[in-house]
Scaffold this active site. Structure first.
Site, mmCIF file in Angstrom:
data_model
loop_
_atom_site.group_PDB
_atom_site.id
_atom_site.type_symbol
_atom_site.label_atom_id
_atom_site.label_comp_id
_atom_site.label_asym_id
_atom_site.label_seq_id
_atom_site.Cartn_x
_atom_site.Cartn_y
_atom_site.Cartn_z
ATOM 1 N N ASP A 185 0.738 -1.327 -0.075
ATOM 2 C CA ASP A 185 0.194 -0.042 -0.145
ATOM 3 C C ASP A 185 0.771 0.999 0.046
ATOM 4 O O ASP A 185 0.785 2.046 -1.050
ATOM 5 C CB ASP A 185 -0.960 -0.115 1.225
ATOM 6 C CG ASP A 185 -1.573 -0.938 1.071
ATOM 7 O OD1 ASP A 185 -2.144 -0.954 0.708
ATOM 8 O OD2 ASP A 185 -1.901 -1.542 2.483
HETATM 9 P P1 NDP Z 1 0.787 -3.803 2.839
HETATM 10 O O1 NDP Z 1 -0.247 -4.523 3.830
HETATM 11 O O2 NDP Z 1 0.568 -3.086 2.239
HETATM 12 O O3 NDP Z 1 1.085 -5.350 2.188
HETATM 13 C C1 NDP Z 1 2.229 -5.873 2.847
HETATM 14 C C2 NDP Z 1 2.418 -7.225 1.042
HETATM 15 O O4 NDP Z 1 3.497 -7.559 2.337
HETATM 16 C C3 NDP Z 1 1.732 -8.260 0.859
HETATM 17 O O5 NDP Z 1 0.505 -7.214 0.073
HETATM 18 C C4 NDP Z 1 2.351 -9.263 1.293
HETATM 19 O O6 NDP Z 1 2.374 -9.787 0.135
HETATM 20 C C5 NDP Z 1 3.587 -9.056 1.127
HETATM 21 N N1 NDP Z 1 4.175 -10.271 2.325
HETATM 22 C C6 NDP Z 1 3.975 -10.995 3.255
HETATM 23 N N2 NDP Z 1 4.078 -11.318 4.128
HETATM 24 C C7 NDP Z 1 5.704 -11.974 3.086
HETATM 25 C C8 NDP Z 1 6.285 -12.814 2.816
HETATM 26 N N3 NDP Z 1 6.795 -13.686 4.148
HETATM 27 N N4 NDP Z 1 7.543 -12.088 2.844
HETATM 28 C C9 NDP Z 1 7.244 -11.012 1.307
HETATM 29 N N5 NDP Z 1 6.443 -10.642 1.387
HETATM 30 C C10 NDP Z 1 5.680 -10.285 2.473
HETATM 31 O O7 NDP Z 1 1.729 -3.534 3.588
HETATM 32 P P2 NDP Z 1 3.258 -1.754 3.799
HETATM 33 O O8 NDP Z 1 4.114 -1.968 4.295
HETATM 34 O O9 NDP Z 1 3.462 -1.286 2.452
HETATM 35 O O10 NDP Z 1 2.034 -0.589 4.295
HETATM 36 C C11 NDP Z 1 1.106 -0.793 5.633
HETATM 37 C C12 NDP Z 1 -0.049 -1.302 5.347
HETATM 38 O O11 NDP Z 1 -0.560 -1.341 6.575
HETATM 39 C C13 NDP Z 1 -1.061 0.155 5.496
HETATM 40 O O12 NDP Z 1 -2.110 0.238 4.504
HETATM 41 C C14 NDP Z 1 -1.133 1.014 6.697
HETATM 42 O O13 NDP Z 1 -1.972 2.154 6.622
HETATM 43 C C15 NDP Z 1 -1.833 -0.145 6.899
HETATM 44 N N6 NDP Z 1 -1.286 -0.550 8.721
HETATM 45 C C16 NDP Z 1 -0.690 0.442 8.740
HETATM 46 C C17 NDP Z 1 -0.507 0.479 10.325
HETATM 47 C C18 NDP Z 1 0.562 1.176 11.136
HETATM 48 O O14 NDP Z 1 0.930 1.572 12.116
HETATM 49 N N7 NDP Z 1 2.104 1.312 10.593
HETATM 50 C C19 NDP Z 1 -0.836 -0.001 11.285
HETATM 51 C C20 NDP Z 1 -1.837 -1.531 10.774
HETATM 52 C C21 NDP Z 1 -2.183 -1.225 9.654
HETATM 53 P P3 NDP Z 1 2.567 -12.026 -0.658
HETATM 54 O O15 NDP Z 1 1.335 -11.642 0.352
HETATM 55 O O16 NDP Z 1 1.920 -11.124 -1.775
HETATM 56 O O17 NDP Z 1 3.740 -12.095 0.195
#
Ligand code: NDP
Length: 454
Positions: free
Chosen positions: A381
């Protein structure tokens, strides 16, 4: 403990809280800041136990033993990625405790108008915090769906709950303490009704805001029991929670009002990307290693996936290999990357990444167009260009890291699945994007080996 000495020690505790908070503002001094604040809390607790006519030391010690045991187990067991839920629970219990303190105090004090108002405030804010936090916990833990809950007549139900709360407040103030439990009940209901319509993507903001509320409830409880230490520490939590809320709201380009009204983050929105355009450039670890090894500058963008995969040491290793070859490596830190504020900073600090290399969003964004490779690891995101380009996107206007403007973008994640906000990411289908489909730790480890062979 004499009255003056107790007053002095409480003041010392408050001073320790403030200096501790001040030191939390830099990673270099944060550890000692945390210790100072903990010391302040110890002083406050010891003085309270020695100073007040406490009910019974046996009950208190039993409570402390049980509480500490639960705390110790949680601290060891709970994964860093589940920290927001834990914080939500802590806030909730803090709010609930303030409400209980205020309710218990009713039988001990003579109820003047002023005291009654602070009791009502503690109970209302404390209970809203408790139930609101429990709902936030359930959403983040996946016990209930994260999508915003919408139903017909929602405004009517909310209005009725608000009117019931106003009625309970009035009755408590007019007719006295018998109404405290109904008051707590209606406030609790409002907490549930208000947090349910808010989507999972907005939960971090809600939690920061509930944190602030828990501080205000504690402060109000401090007025009820006449404890300066509680008034001051509650106010500090209230104020810092509000500052954090405002930082996070800005980072997502929202307003607090819009967040609390809810409805944001609906899942399954149309991304507008046609199937024909959903062609991603799949890359191998070797392809990625070549792109990185021959780059002059690399900006790493860590995200939630880096944390899940515990790939912080692997990325640090890659940084070492690349800097050895004269590549400039920096890390771009988005304020809401990961699942809690400061998540990426903590993670990278654990792997001994130099703070100097961590750059904030506003400072690093102008550099992407002059950067050879943006290496996105488990982030989604926070690098979604739809936020900038597509006004109809659910995350439209949210500040993002402009990785798509780098010469080459490498994305390490397991699949094309969406991130937390549940929306598609056009970055993955761009011409200058290479996708390395792998678990972050395994993928990066392979890349490190491949870089050594280049
Ligand atoms: P995202 O949640 O947008 O994306 C994380 C990505 O990590 C997923 O698309 C997933 O893709 C990938 N992933 C998961 N597990 C693994 C793995 N083992 N190895 C490699 N990739 C992996 O993360 P961002 O950090 O970009 O964004 C944070 C989001 O969380 C925002 O929407 C924010 O608003 C929200 N948020 C933030 C908080 C904060 O305080 N920082 C608290 C709560 C929510 P795939 O499954 O294809 O691997």
């Amino acid at each position: 403990v004499s009255y003056t000495l107790a007053g002095f020690l409480y003041l010392a505790a408050a001073a320790l809280f403030i200096v501790g908070l001040r030191r939390l503002s830099s990673p270099r001094t944060a550890r000692s800041g945390n210790q100072l604040a903990a010391l302040g809390m110890l002083v406050a607790v010891v003085v309270t136990l020695a100073d007040r006519q406490v009910v019974s030391y046996t009950t208190i010690i039993a409570g402390m033993v049980v509480g500490s045991a639960v705390g110790a187990v949680l601290a060891r067991r709970v994964a860093m990625t589940a920290m927001p839920q834990l914080v939500a629970l802590f806030n909730g219990f803090g709010g609930g405790a303030s409400a209980l303190v205020a309710i218990a105090e009713v039988d001990r004090v003579t109820l003047e108008a002023g005291t009654l108002v602070t009791i009502v405030l503690s109970v209302v804010i404390g209970t809203v915090t408790l139930t609101g936090s429990l709902v936030a916990f359930a959403k983040l833990q996946g016990l209930i769906g994260g999508a915003p809950l919408r139903y017909r007549g929602q405004a009517l139900v909310d209005g009725a709950a608000l009117a019931a709360l106003a009625g309970a407040v009035a009755l408590t103030i007019i007719a006295g303490s018998d109404w405290l439990w109904p008051l707590a009940g209606t406030a609790g209901l409002l907490g549930v009704l208000r947090v349910l319509p808010i989507g999972g993507a907005d939960m971090p903001v809600v939690i920061a805001f509930l944190n602030s509320l828990s501080g205000m409830a504690a402060s109000a409880a401090g007025f009820v029991i006449g404890s300066n230490a509680l008034i001051i520490s509650g106010a500090l939590v209230g104020a810092s929670g509000l500052i954090l809320t405002s930082i996070m709201v800005k980072a997502m380009n929202r307003t607090l009002g819009a967040v609390l009204l809810g409805g944001f983050g609906a899942v399954g929105g149309d991304s507008g990307i046609s199937d024909a355009d959903r062609v991603a450039n799949r890359a191998s670890a070797e392809d990625v290693a070549i792109a990185l090894a021959y780059a002059r500058s690399v900006i790493v963008v860590p995200g939630y996936g880096l944390a899940v995969a515990q790939a912080q040491h692997a990325i640090r290793e890659l940084e070492r290999e690349l800097t050895k070859r004269g590549v400039e490596v920096r890390y771009a830190i988005h304020p809401v990357a990961g699942r809690m504020p400061g998540h990426m900073n903590v993670l990278l600090a654990e792997a001994d990444v130099d703070y100097q290399r961590l750059v904030d969003l506003e400072d690093i964004n102008p550099d992407f167009p002059h950067t050879d490779v943006a290496l996105v690891v488990g982030a989604n995101d926070v690098v979604n260009p739809a936020a900038r380009e597509d006004p109809s996107s659910p995350i439209a206007g949210m500040p993002i890291l402009d990785v798509d403007r780098a010469m080459t973008v490498v994305v390490v994640k397991r699949s094309l699945s969406p991130g937390f906000a549940g929306i598609d990411n056009p970055l993955f289908y761009r011409e200058n994007t290479l996708m390395l489909f792998a678990d972050a730790k395994e993928g990066l480890t392979e890349v490190v080996h491949a870089v050594k062979d280049v």
